[in-house]
Design a protein around this motif. Sequence first.
Motif, PDB file in Angstrom:
ATOM      1  N   PRO A  23       1.005  -1.057  -0.077  1.00 32.63           N
ATOM      2  CA  PRO A  23       0.025  -0.006   0.127  1.00 32.63           C
ATOM      3  C   PRO A  23       0.923   1.464  -0.168  1.00 32.63           C
ATOM      4  CG  PRO A  23      -0.891  -1.478   1.628  1.00 32.63           C
ATOM      5  CD  PRO A  23       0.708  -2.487   1.204  1.00 32.63           C
ATOM      6  N   GLU A  24       0.502   2.048  -0.852  1.00 31.48           N
ATOM      7  CA  GLU A  24       1.083   3.975  -0.524  1.00 31.48           C
ATOM      8  C   GLU A  24       1.526   4.201   0.387  1.00 31.48           C
ATOM      9  OE1 GLU A  24       3.086   6.242  -2.554  1.00 31.48           O
ATOM     10  OE2 GLU A  24       2.237   4.513  -3.472  1.00 31.48           O
ATOM     11  N   TRP A  25       0.539   3.847   1.404  1.00 27.58           N
ATOM     12  CA  TRP A  25       0.769   4.812   2.978  1.00 27.58           C
ATOM     13  C   TRP A  25       2.002   3.562   3.612  1.00 27.58           C
ATOM     14  CZ3 TRP A  25       0.099   2.317   7.076  1.00 27.58           C
ATOM     15  CH2 TRP A  25      -0.625   0.625   7.432  1.00 27.58           C
ATOM     16  N   LEU A  86     -10.436   5.939   6.359  1.00 25.14           N
ATOM     17  CA  LEU A  86     -11.842   5.605   6.615  1.00 25.14           C
ATOM     18  C   LEU A  86     -11.989   4.531   6.966  1.00 25.14           C
ATOM     19  CD1 LEU A  86     -14.784   6.385   4.482  1.00 25.14           C
ATOM     20  CD2 LEU A  86     -13.802   4.801   3.075  1.00 25.14           C
ATOM     21  N   SER A  87     -12.927   4.227   7.681  1.00 24.67           N
ATOM     22  CA  SER A  87     -13.032   3.405   8.944  1.00 24.67           C
ATOM     23  C   SER A  87     -14.002   2.319   8.069  1.00 24.67           C
ATOM     24  CB  SER A  87     -13.988   4.211   9.971  1.00 24.67           C
ATOM     25  OG  SER A  87     -13.865   2.377  10.716  1.00 24.67           O
ATOM     26  N   VAL A  88     -14.276   1.132   7.314  1.00 21.43           N
ATOM     27  CA  VAL A  88     -14.855   0.400   6.587  1.00 21.43           C
ATOM     28  C   VAL A  88     -15.609  -0.915   7.156  1.00 21.43           C
ATOM     29  CG1 VAL A  88     -15.193  -0.931   4.568  1.00 21.43           C
ATOM     30  CG2 VAL A  88     -13.607   1.171   4.504  1.00 21.43           C
ATOM     31  N   SER A  89     -16.986  -0.852   7.543  1.00 25.60           N
ATOM     32  CA  SER A  89     -17.470  -1.998   8.173  1.00 25.60           C
ATOM     33  C   SER A  89     -18.784  -2.170   7.227  1.00 25.60           C
ATOM     34  CB  SER A  89     -17.227  -2.158   9.612  1.00 25.60           C
ATOM     35  OG  SER A  89     -18.063  -0.784  10.026  1.00 25.60           O
ATOM     36  N   THR A  90     -19.726  -2.094   7.472  1.00 19.40           N
ATOM     37  CA  THR A  90     -20.465  -1.346   7.166  1.00 19.40           C
ATOM     38  C   THR A  90     -21.408  -0.406   8.066  1.00 19.40           C
ATOM     39  OG1 THR A  90     -23.250  -2.813   7.148  1.00 19.40           O
ATOM     40  CG2 THR A  90     -22.404  -3.395   9.164  1.00 19.40           C
ATOM     41  N   THR A  91     -22.463  -0.073   7.571  1.00 14.77           N
ATOM     42  CA  THR A  91     -23.387   1.190   7.218  1.00 14.77           C
ATOM     43  C   THR A  91     -24.802   0.770   7.970  1.00 14.77           C
ATOM     44  OG1 THR A  91     -23.650   1.433   5.951  1.00 14.77           O
ATOM     45  CG2 THR A  91     -22.218   2.557   6.325  1.00 14.77           C
ATOM     46  N   THR A  92     -25.804   2.317   8.845  1.00 14.26           N
ATOM     47  CA  THR A  92     -27.014   2.257   9.489  1.00 14.26           C
ATOM     48  C   THR A  92     -28.038   1.620   8.003  1.00 14.26           C
ATOM     49  OG1 THR A  92     -26.730   3.648  10.355  1.00 14.26           O
ATOM     50  CG2 THR A  92     -28.811   2.888  10.228  1.00 14.26           C
ATOM     51  N   THR A  93     -27.304   2.638   6.426  1.00 17.35           N
ATOM     52  CA  THR A  93     -28.619   1.849   5.055  1.00 17.35           C
ATOM     53  C   THR A  93     -27.908   1.349   4.644  1.00 17.35           C
ATOM     54  OG1 THR A  93     -28.287   4.711   4.730  1.00 17.35           O
ATOM     55  CG2 THR A  93     -28.306   3.270   3.341  1.00 17.35           C
ATOM     56  N   GLN A 337      -4.271   5.114   7.055  1.00 15.05           N
ATOM     57  CA  GLN A 337      -4.734   2.892   7.403  1.00 15.05           C
ATOM     58  C   GLN A 337      -4.256   2.196   8.316  1.00 15.05           C
ATOM     59  OE1 GLN A 337      -3.928   4.827   4.428  1.00 15.05           O
ATOM     60  NE2 GLN A 337      -4.870   4.592   3.282  1.00 15.05           N
ATOM     61  N   ALA A 338      -3.339   2.774   8.904  1.00 14.52           N
ATOM     62  CA  ALA A 338      -3.014   1.507  10.212  1.00 14.52           C
ATOM     63  C   ALA A 338      -3.814   1.478  11.217  1.00 14.52           C
ATOM     64  CB  ALA A 338      -1.748   1.704   9.913  1.00 14.52           C
ATOM     65  N   SER A 339      -4.924   2.663  11.154  1.00 12.69           N
ATOM     66  CA  SER A 339      -5.727   2.619  12.797  1.00 12.69           C
ATOM     67  C   SER A 339      -6.588   1.661  12.086  1.00 12.69           C
ATOM     68  CB  SER A 339      -6.419   4.173  12.291  1.00 12.69           C
ATOM     69  OG  SER A 339      -6.663   4.612  11.489  1.00 12.69           O
ATOM     70  N   SER A 340      -7.546   1.705  11.161  1.00 12.12           N
ATOM     71  CA  SER A 340      -8.161   0.088  10.469  1.00 12.12           C
ATOM     72  C   SER A 340      -7.923  -0.872  10.734  1.00 12.12           C
ATOM     73  CB  SER A 340      -8.647   0.326   8.577  1.00 12.12           C
ATOM     74  OG  SER A 340      -9.111   1.595   8.905  1.00 12.12           O
ATOM     75  N   LEU A 341      -6.099  -1.333  10.589  1.00 12.03           N
ATOM     76  CA  LEU A 341      -5.896  -2.700  11.384  1.00 12.03           C
ATOM     77  C   LEU A 341      -5.900  -2.614  12.537  1.00 12.03           C
ATOM     78  CD1 LEU A 341      -2.485  -2.428   8.403  1.00 12.03           C
ATOM     79  CD2 LEU A 341      -3.940  -3.073   8.168  1.00 12.03           C
ATOM     80  N   VAL A 342      -6.267  -1.594  13.154  1.00 13.06           N
ATOM     81  CA  VAL A 342      -6.097  -1.985  14.683  1.00 13.06           C
ATOM     82  C   VAL A 342      -6.930  -2.168  15.084  1.00 13.06           C
ATOM     83  CG1 VAL A 342      -5.126  -0.661  16.400  1.00 13.06           C
ATOM     84  CG2 VAL A 342      -4.260  -0.525  15.178  1.00 13.06           C
ATOM     85  N   THR A 343      -8.107  -1.516  14.380  1.00 16.25           N
ATOM     86  CA  THR A 343      -9.445  -2.253  15.118  1.00 16.25           C
ATOM     87  C   THR A 343      -9.486  -2.960  13.809  1.00 16.25           C
ATOM     88  OG1 THR A 343     -10.364  -0.003  14.044  1.00 16.25           O
ATOM     89  CG2 THR A 343     -12.114  -1.254  13.905  1.00 16.25           C
TER      90      THR A 343
END
Length: 576
Positions: A23-25, A86-93, A337-343
């Motif tokens: 990944p670029e980041w 960006l935090s990607v899982s699911t959303t209400t919609t 995006q490392a924060s997403s890896l922690v999540t």
Amino acid sequence: MPPPDPQTAPLRQLHRRSWIPLPEWLLHYQRQWIRHDLTAGLTAAAVVIPNALAYATLAGLPIEAGLYTAFIPMLVYAMFGTSRVLSVSTTTTLAILTTSALAEVSQGAGGVTLLAAAATLGVLVGAMLLVASLLRLGFVANFISEPVLVGFKAGIAVVIFVDQVPKLLGIHVAKGEFFYNVAHIVEGLPRTSTPTVIVAALALIALIVLRRFVPRVPAPLLVVGCAIVASRLLDLHAHGVETVGAVPAGLPAPTLPVFALAHALWPIALGMALMSFTETTAAGRAFARHGEPTPVANRELLATGLANLAGALFGAMPGGGGTTQTAVNRRAGAASQASSLVTAAVALAAMLLLSPLIGLIPHAVLAAVVIVYSIGLFDPIEFRAIARVRRMEFVWALVALAGVVVVGTLQGILVAIIVSLAALAHQISDPPVYVLARKRNTDVFRPLSAAHPNDETWPGLLLLLPEGRIFFANVQHVGLKMLKLITAAAPQTVVVDLSGVFDIEYTALKMFADAEQRLRARGITLWLAAMNPDVFAMVQRSPLGEALGRERMFHNLEQAVERYCTTVAGQTRDPR
């Protein structure tokens, strides 16, 4: 982008030698980001995981599907996405759309069939996003206007609230259309479980108070944690409060799609793919700071497509970037995006270690989490702002809301898209045409208005300004508006300012040529001014250009007015 940290030089060398690009980041990662990403990832997990569990129950899926959704899509997006926070899982919609889709194909089915249907839905959504990425269709998300999206989300909020009310009351209601559900909830009120209502009320109050007065505290995690403790100590299940029950521990097992369901699921999958991309792009752009890379639309299609595809094959729900969890991630200081890896790592730990505790969560508490975090989709302030700016767009928002509530969320997507396209068609089919005047003692031309009574006009000269693209769908409207203004003013010369026209089609050029002949027969001269190079080239190649000649085409309005004053009116300035 900041200069790369020297410590990441080995990674960049590995990237150049490897068949698998990093990944670029990661190639530009800086050591000082570690603490921020760790804190943000842990904080976001405190919101993402309880919400994902609640959304799984909303969709009727086994609750562990929520953990899988907080793990796999998060992991995949971090590797391929372009938004740092960006935090990607699911959303209400997406959760309510998943609920509706599964209800259509799995009436009364068990968990295994539901998981297979969810896997099929996720594979379809992911595949559609990947195809859209290959075709570079990132611009398609712009085809749902903001007012229509506001109405659509408000409708989703209403549907979710009604869907979750039975869990707050501790009653069971056969589900159907919106008004059917409302009627059966009213009928079921005498069967309300008092302990369940108390638990739900306490959860709702705690969530609202924490969000309002202590926004930095991860309210869902705190409330769910307290509910687990209360459930264990007070044995809430024995008092009639339904809990999640047994949750299998361990890693997600592969879940294969059932392609026989694809024919029934593809329409809603198409709508979900559009909503996933729209929400992902909107959240990514909204939380990008100055100096950070702006999310790249087609790359986001690729990243969300892969996240959905991988997640679907391991029991996750269809997902996308969530505004609420991304806001939490950003506020907590996420730098990459490392924060997403922690999540994702926290979700993995929950899968392996916390299953017994998750089973103690009351359904009423999860319903309270869903309601509190979805009710914000209904924003009266947004509706009021739209109504204040433009009444017609307010009507479009209401139509989208009613479409979701009355005909259902599946058809509501179609209603939203149709309303957006109808709004677009209305706007381009009836572009405005203004009469211009000049602000006194300046070279500024603006629409003639009673608010500016001292603006300059000239006897016998009419300045018109059409705006937008002029083509076959709107040329009649433009022509009629101009003719009406010319008839009312009875000028000697009409100057059409084309600075607001970025494109003009053959049909429109023919209309202008015909109008020039008719005006000339009435003793009125037509001039054109302020054309961009493309429009000027098209006019020159057309019969209109031959009829006008270069002497009746001007670089700007000021030049045209000066020519009129000196050669037609016989004076340098005689404004009235």
